[in-house]
Scaffold this motif. Structure first.
Motif, PDB file in Angstrom:
ATOM      1  N   LEU A   2       0.837  -1.206   0.000  1.00  0.00           N
ATOM      2  CA  LEU A   2       0.000   0.000   0.000  1.00  0.00           C
ATOM      3  C   LEU A   2       0.865   1.247   0.000  1.00  0.00           C
ATOM      4  CD1 LEU A   2      -2.865  -0.861   2.534  1.00  0.00           C
ATOM      5  CD2 LEU A   2      -2.902  -0.995   0.039  1.00  0.00           C
ATOM      6  N   ALA A   3       1.874   1.243   0.865  1.00  0.00           N
ATOM      7  CA  ALA A   3       2.734   2.422   0.966  1.00  0.00           C
ATOM      8  C   ALA A   3       3.556   2.592  -0.305  1.00  0.00           C
ATOM      9  CB  ALA A   3       3.648   2.294   2.179  1.00  0.00           C
ATOM     10  N   ARG A   4       4.165   1.527  -0.731  1.00  0.00           N
ATOM     11  CA  ARG A   4       5.078   1.597  -1.869  1.00  0.00           C
ATOM     12  C   ARG A   4       4.350   2.005  -3.144  1.00  0.00           C
ATOM     13  NH1 ARG A   4       8.206   2.156   0.623  1.00  0.00           N
ATOM     14  NH2 ARG A   4       9.109   0.303   1.524  1.00  0.00           N
ATOM     15  N   GLN A   5       3.169   1.435  -3.352  1.00  0.00           N
ATOM     16  CA  GLN A   5       2.450   1.722  -4.592  1.00  0.00           C
ATOM     17  C   GLN A   5       1.905   3.142  -4.665  1.00  0.00           C
ATOM     18  OE1 GLN A   5       0.791  -2.800  -5.559  1.00  0.00           O
ATOM     19  NE2 GLN A   5      -0.666  -1.253  -4.999  1.00  0.00           N
ATOM     20  N   SER A   6       1.837   3.795  -3.487  1.00  0.00           N
ATOM     21  CA  SER A   6       1.213   5.122  -3.493  1.00  0.00           C
ATOM     22  C   SER A   6       2.210   6.225  -3.169  1.00  0.00           C
ATOM     23  CB  SER A   6       0.077   5.141  -2.459  1.00  0.00           C
ATOM     24  OG  SER A   6       0.625   4.968  -1.163  1.00  0.00           O
ATOM     25  N   GLY A   7       3.476   5.864  -3.055  1.00  0.00           N
ATOM     26  CA  GLY A   7       4.479   6.873  -2.697  1.00  0.00           C
ATOM     27  C   GLY A   7       4.325   7.301  -1.247  1.00  0.00           C
ATOM     28  N   GLY A   8       3.857   6.402  -0.409  1.00  0.00           N
ATOM     29  CA  GLY A   8       3.634   6.735   1.004  1.00  0.00           C
ATOM     30  C   GLY A   8       4.770   6.285   1.907  1.00  0.00           C
ATOM     31  N   VAL A   9       4.398   5.941   3.130  1.00  0.00           N
ATOM     32  CA  VAL A   9       5.400   5.605   4.147  1.00  0.00           C
ATOM     33  C   VAL A   9       4.997   4.308   4.845  1.00  0.00           C
ATOM     34  CG1 VAL A   9       6.468   6.370   6.323  1.00  0.00           C
ATOM     35  CG2 VAL A   9       5.807   8.060   4.592  1.00  0.00           C
ATOM     36  N   ILE A  68     -11.184  -4.123   3.490  1.00  0.00           N
ATOM     37  CA  ILE A  68     -11.179  -5.503   2.981  1.00  0.00           C
ATOM     38  C   ILE A  68     -12.581  -6.108   3.056  1.00  0.00           C
ATOM     39  CG2 ILE A  68     -10.259  -7.830   3.350  1.00  0.00           C
ATOM     40  CD1 ILE A  68      -7.725  -6.532   4.494  1.00  0.00           C
ATOM     41  N   ARG A  69     -13.271  -5.804   4.169  1.00  0.00           N
ATOM     42  CA  ARG A  69     -14.558  -6.466   4.417  1.00  0.00           C
ATOM     43  C   ARG A  69     -15.793  -5.698   3.962  1.00  0.00           C
ATOM     44  NH1 ARG A  69     -13.285 -10.476   8.313  1.00  0.00           N
ATOM     45  NH2 ARG A  69     -11.065 -10.551   7.995  1.00  0.00           N
ATOM     46  N   GLY A  70     -15.571  -4.459   3.556  1.00  0.00           N
ATOM     47  CA  GLY A  70     -16.719  -3.653   3.135  1.00  0.00           C
ATOM     48  C   GLY A  70     -17.436  -3.015   4.319  1.00  0.00           C
ATOM     49  N   GLN A  71     -18.680  -2.600   4.074  1.00  0.00           N
ATOM     50  CA  GLN A  71     -19.443  -1.892   5.103  1.00  0.00           C
ATOM     51  C   GLN A  71     -19.783  -2.828   6.267  1.00  0.00           C
ATOM     52  OE1 GLN A  71     -19.761   1.246   4.522  1.00  0.00           O
ATOM     53  NE2 GLN A  71     -21.115   1.912   6.168  1.00  0.00           N
ATOM     54  N   LEU A  72     -19.503  -2.391   7.483  1.00  0.00           N
ATOM     55  CA  LEU A  72     -19.782  -3.237   8.649  1.00  0.00           C
ATOM     56  C   LEU A  72     -20.741  -2.519   9.574  1.00  0.00           C
ATOM     57  CD1 LEU A  72     -16.110  -4.257   9.634  1.00  0.00           C
ATOM     58  CD2 LEU A  72     -17.740  -5.622   8.309  1.00  0.00           C
ATOM     59  N   LYS A  73     -21.644  -3.270  10.139  1.00  0.00           N
ATOM     60  CA  LYS A  73     -22.504  -2.695  11.174  1.00  0.00           C
ATOM     61  C   LYS A  73     -22.124  -3.388  12.472  1.00  0.00           C
ATOM     62  CE  LYS A  73     -27.186  -1.552  12.293  1.00  0.00           C
ATOM     63  NZ  LYS A  73     -28.587  -1.689  12.053  1.00  0.00           N
ATOM     64  N   CYS A 109      -8.216  -2.129   7.837  1.00  0.00           N
ATOM     65  CA  CYS A 109      -8.092  -3.252   6.907  1.00  0.00           C
ATOM     66  C   CYS A 109      -7.848  -4.484   7.778  1.00  0.00           C
ATOM     67  CB  CYS A 109      -6.886  -3.071   5.985  1.00  0.00           C
ATOM     68  SG  CYS A 109      -6.710  -1.398   5.324  1.00  0.00           S
ATOM     69  N   HIS A 110      -8.903  -5.193   8.087  1.00  0.00           N
ATOM     70  CA  HIS A 110      -8.741  -6.376   8.945  1.00  0.00           C
ATOM     71  C   HIS A 110      -8.505  -7.610   8.088  1.00  0.00           C
ATOM     72  CE1 HIS A 110     -10.566  -3.634  11.936  1.00  0.00           C
ATOM     73  NE2 HIS A 110      -9.744  -4.289  12.744  1.00  0.00           N
ATOM     74  N   THR A 111      -7.293  -8.138   8.190  1.00  0.00           N
ATOM     75  CA  THR A 111      -6.925  -9.271   7.338  1.00  0.00           C
ATOM     76  C   THR A 111      -7.452 -10.582   7.921  1.00  0.00           C
ATOM     77  OG1 THR A 111      -4.826  -9.514   8.496  1.00  0.00           O
ATOM     78  CG2 THR A 111      -4.812  -8.175   6.508  1.00  0.00           C
ATOM     79  N   ALA A 112      -7.701 -11.522   7.013  1.00  0.00           N
ATOM     80  CA  ALA A 112      -8.222 -12.823   7.446  1.00  0.00           C
ATOM     81  C   ALA A 112      -7.094 -13.671   8.031  1.00  0.00           C
ATOM     82  CB  ALA A 112      -8.815 -13.535   6.246  1.00  0.00           C
ATOM     83  N   HIS A 113      -7.472 -14.596   8.883  1.00  0.00           N
ATOM     84  CA  HIS A 113      -6.489 -15.512   9.449  1.00  0.00           C
ATOM     85  C   HIS A 113      -5.895 -16.402   8.383  1.00  0.00           C
ATOM     86  CE1 HIS A 113      -6.894 -14.639  13.573  1.00  0.00           C
ATOM     87  NE2 HIS A 113      -8.182 -14.915  13.633  1.00  0.00           N
ATOM     88  N   LEU A 114      -4.683 -16.820   8.622  1.00  0.00           N
ATOM     89  CA  LEU A 114      -4.096 -17.814   7.723  1.00  0.00           C
ATOM     90  C   LEU A 114      -4.595 -19.182   8.159  1.00  0.00           C
ATOM     91  CD1 LEU A 114      -0.387 -16.685   7.397  1.00  0.00           C
ATOM     92  CD2 LEU A 114      -2.196 -16.541   5.709  1.00  0.00           C
ATOM     93  N   MET A 115      -5.128 -19.907   7.199  1.00  0.00           N
ATOM     94  CA  MET A 115      -5.692 -21.222   7.517  1.00  0.00           C
ATOM     95  C   MET A 115      -4.881 -22.310   6.845  1.00  0.00           C
ATOM     96  SD  MET A 115      -8.407 -20.035   9.022  1.00  0.00           S
ATOM     97  CE  MET A 115      -9.820 -21.102   9.048  1.00  0.00           C
ATOM     98  N   PHE A 129      -1.482  -4.366  -6.391  1.00  0.00           N
ATOM     99  CA  PHE A 129      -2.132  -5.015  -5.264  1.00  0.00           C
ATOM    100  C   PHE A 129      -3.314  -4.158  -4.795  1.00  0.00           C
ATOM    101  CE2 PHE A 129      -2.588  -4.955  -0.685  1.00  0.00           C
ATOM    102  CZ  PHE A 129      -2.900  -6.271  -0.454  1.00  0.00           C
ATOM    103  N   THR A 130      -4.457  -4.808  -4.528  1.00  0.00           N
ATOM    104  CA  THR A 130      -5.587  -4.035  -4.006  1.00  0.00           C
ATOM    105  C   THR A 130      -6.214  -4.736  -2.797  1.00  0.00           C
ATOM    106  OG1 THR A 130      -7.064  -5.187  -5.515  1.00  0.00           O
ATOM    107  CG2 THR A 130      -6.308  -3.022  -6.222  1.00  0.00           C
ATOM    108  N   LEU A 131      -6.736  -3.929  -1.906  1.00  0.00           N
ATOM    109  CA  LEU A 131      -7.359  -4.484  -0.698  1.00  0.00           C
ATOM    110  C   LEU A 131      -8.652  -5.226  -1.037  1.00  0.00           C
ATOM    111  CD1 LEU A 131      -6.795  -1.376   1.538  1.00  0.00           C
ATOM    112  CD2 LEU A 131      -5.789  -3.628   1.918  1.00  0.00           C
TER     113      LEU A 131
END
Ligand code: GLU
Length: 548
Positions: free
Chosen positions: A62-69, A210-215, A278-284, A346-348
């Protein structure tokens, strides 16, 4: 209640005001439009795992692709869990996989304008913001002891209500200044709690990248923000740090989703914009047909050390990780076989939400493809470096046989159907071990239709006719001749047609030779390998096989 007075009473040593941090120390970053600021925020427990790498990869992309940190912040508020040398391990492990931080903790100290990057050095900052919350009337001291809290819990369970410190159950929510003073005079310890305004019925909405709109349900607990020693809890430190360090995207494991309502309330109370979560999924992992989480206890491949010790090439692990990180990666790779991995966007949105499946066999397959693209000289250098660290005795041999090893690594890699024999250093070393007399052993059995006596006869014929200067077809013609002179079909198809007329076919004879010279029934081209080995070694191996 005079909250100002209360805040002075609780934090007499904090003289800074939040403006100082907000505007002077941590001003908005001067970055190009759309630049993303991400951070890896591990606790220094000494164990760095695949999940960390997975998350770090997202941060870095995310940082690298956008010139961020991309920064490294060390969450070391829990001194009990701290392990000496962990920060070095984190940095060097990630560096091995080509993940480099722009800012934050370094092996020598730290770098960047948004530090300190060790939470243990930020106590005063957290306290300043905590003091501010007290002044706003949104935080208060709680003097309850462990026993009292346990008592409260029991009572709540008995009454069948939500457990925790909230609403009417929050005993110290409304202490008067005098009561607080009294406790302080008696040297009573206190934690600082958020005065939550959430309700048990309330909910709020938030978008996870990653997960979209959450309530989600609102937080209604008066959670602890500072512990008795003045050190913040994860919740408070996360909010203060990610705000001040101007983090735009918080990438973290899905185990934090359940406490997101707390973080949301804290950001809101402080009047700050929430970062993009951005809540990533567990590695299964698949086990007996079912998915389960990778576990530190059961799965050695969870630790990053595993890949370094076995000598996986970082490019292979990176390539593999992208296939589990983004569902469209493999397709892109097929369309762009020669492109650098960095060209993939890469995209979320293309990340899995239901648990990313980790599969060692797949990693191995990918590794074969990746290594095929790396020149043999480079694989040699990598192997050498690995051996220096993990296989000292082999390092010497590799060094003194450099030229031959490079040739061995190159055999069969050209052409339309290249061999994919190389996976990781440990395996590569085993794979080429036949070359070294120190490692050579006969691991496979001769073909079933050739007994010891017969083997000796055939090998003798091979030795007598062997001419090291034969080219590949001359060499093979001789094998055919030996085969037919000894009752074996010169062509496998003749044997298949009339199996009763022969003892076997030329393939059996060449396998015998292969096993005698290489110790195994499967290997790259025998003629090529013999050329690399040199005449003396080939003859010696055949002689040894005859005389064994
Ligand atoms: N220290 C937390 C952890 O190691 C960090 C979570 C986060 O990234 O905010 O899980």
């Amino acid at each position: 209640m005079d909250y100002k007075k209360l805040s002075e009473l609780l934090f007499p040593n904090i003289s800074k005001i939040i403006d100082y941090y907000e505007n002077e120390v941590y001003p908005e970053r001067d970055l190009p439009e759309g630049a993303k600021v991400t951070r890896l925020a591990p606790s220094p427990t000494g164990f760095i795992h695949l999940g960390n790498l997975y998350g770090a990869f997202v941060d870095e992309r995310l940082a690298r692709q956008s010139g961020g940190v991309f920064m490294l912040r060390i969450e070391d508020t829990d001194q009990k869990r701290k392990v000496e040398g962990s920060v070095e391990t984190i940095i060097s492990s990630l560096e091995f996989f080509d993940l480099r931080f722009d800012e934050g903790a370094t092996i020598e100290g730290e770098t960047g304008n948004y530090g300190p990057y060790y939470q243990s050095n930020r106590a005063e900052i957290y306290q300043c913001f905590a003091k501010h919350l007290v002044e706003m009337g949104r935080a208060y001291p709680c003097f309850c002891t462990e026993e009292e809290l346990e008592e409260l819990r029991k009572q709540q369970i008995e009454e069948n209500v939500n457990t925790g410190y909230y609403g009417k159950w929050a005993r110290d929510r409304n202490l008067t200044i005098e009561e607080v003073e009294n406790h302080l005079d008696n040297n009573k310890e206190f934690v600082l709690r958020l005065r939550s305004e959430g309700t048990e019925e309330g909910s709020f909405e938030i978008k996870d990248a990653i997960r979209g709109q959450l309530k989600l349900p609102e937080n209604f607990q008066d959670i602890v923000i500072l512990k008795t020693n003045g050190i913040p809890t994860y919740h408070f430190a996360h909010v203060v740090d990610d705000h001040l360090m101007r983090v735009t995207h918080v990438v973290r494991g899905e185990e934090w989703l359940s406490t997101l309502p707390i973080h949301y309330e804290l950001f809101t109370v402080l009047g700050w914009e929430t970062p993009i979560y951005c809540h990533t999924a567990h590695l299964m992992i698949m086990e007996n047909g079912a998915r389960r989480k990778l576990s530190k206890r059961k799965d050695p491949e969870l630790g990053l050390g595993y890949y370094r010790e076995l000598g996986y090439h970082p490019a292979a692990v990176r390539e593999y990780l992208l296939t589990i990180l983004n569902s469209n990666y493999e397709e892109w790779r097929m369309e762009n076989p020669e492109s650098s991995i960095d060209e993939f966007e890469f995209t979320l949105e293309k990340m899995s939400t239901s648990g990313a499946l980790f599969d060692l066999d797949k990693l191995n397959n990918i590794s074969k493809d990746v290594l095929l693209k790396i020149p043999a000289e480079e694989i040699y250098e990598f192997l050498q470096k690995w051996a220096n660290e993990y296989k000292k005795e082999a390092a010497e041999l590799l060094l003194s046989n450099k030229e031959q090893v490079i040739k061995l690594l190159s055999v069969g890699r050209e052409g339309r159907n290249p061999r994919k024999d190389l996976i990781y250093c440990q395996q590569i070393l085993e794979f080429i071990s036949y070359y070294f007399d120190e490692y050579f052993e006969i691991v496979d059995k001769y073909p079933e239709n050739i007994d010891e006596e017969e083997a000796k006869k055939l090998l003798n014929a091979y030795l007598t006719t062997y001419d090291h200067s034969d080219d590949q077809s001359q060499w093979f013609d001789k094998i055919r001749t030996i085969a037919s002179e000894n009752g074996y079909a010169a062509k496998p198809k003749d044997y298949k047609k009339n199996p009763d007329s022969y003892k076997g076919h030329v393939g059996h004879v060449s396998t015998l030779v292969r096993i005698a010279v290489m110790g195994r029934a499967v290997s790259p081209d025998v003629w090529e390998l013999q050329q690399i080995m040199g005449e003396e070694k080939v003859r010696r191996r055949i002689e040894n096989a005859i005389n064994k």
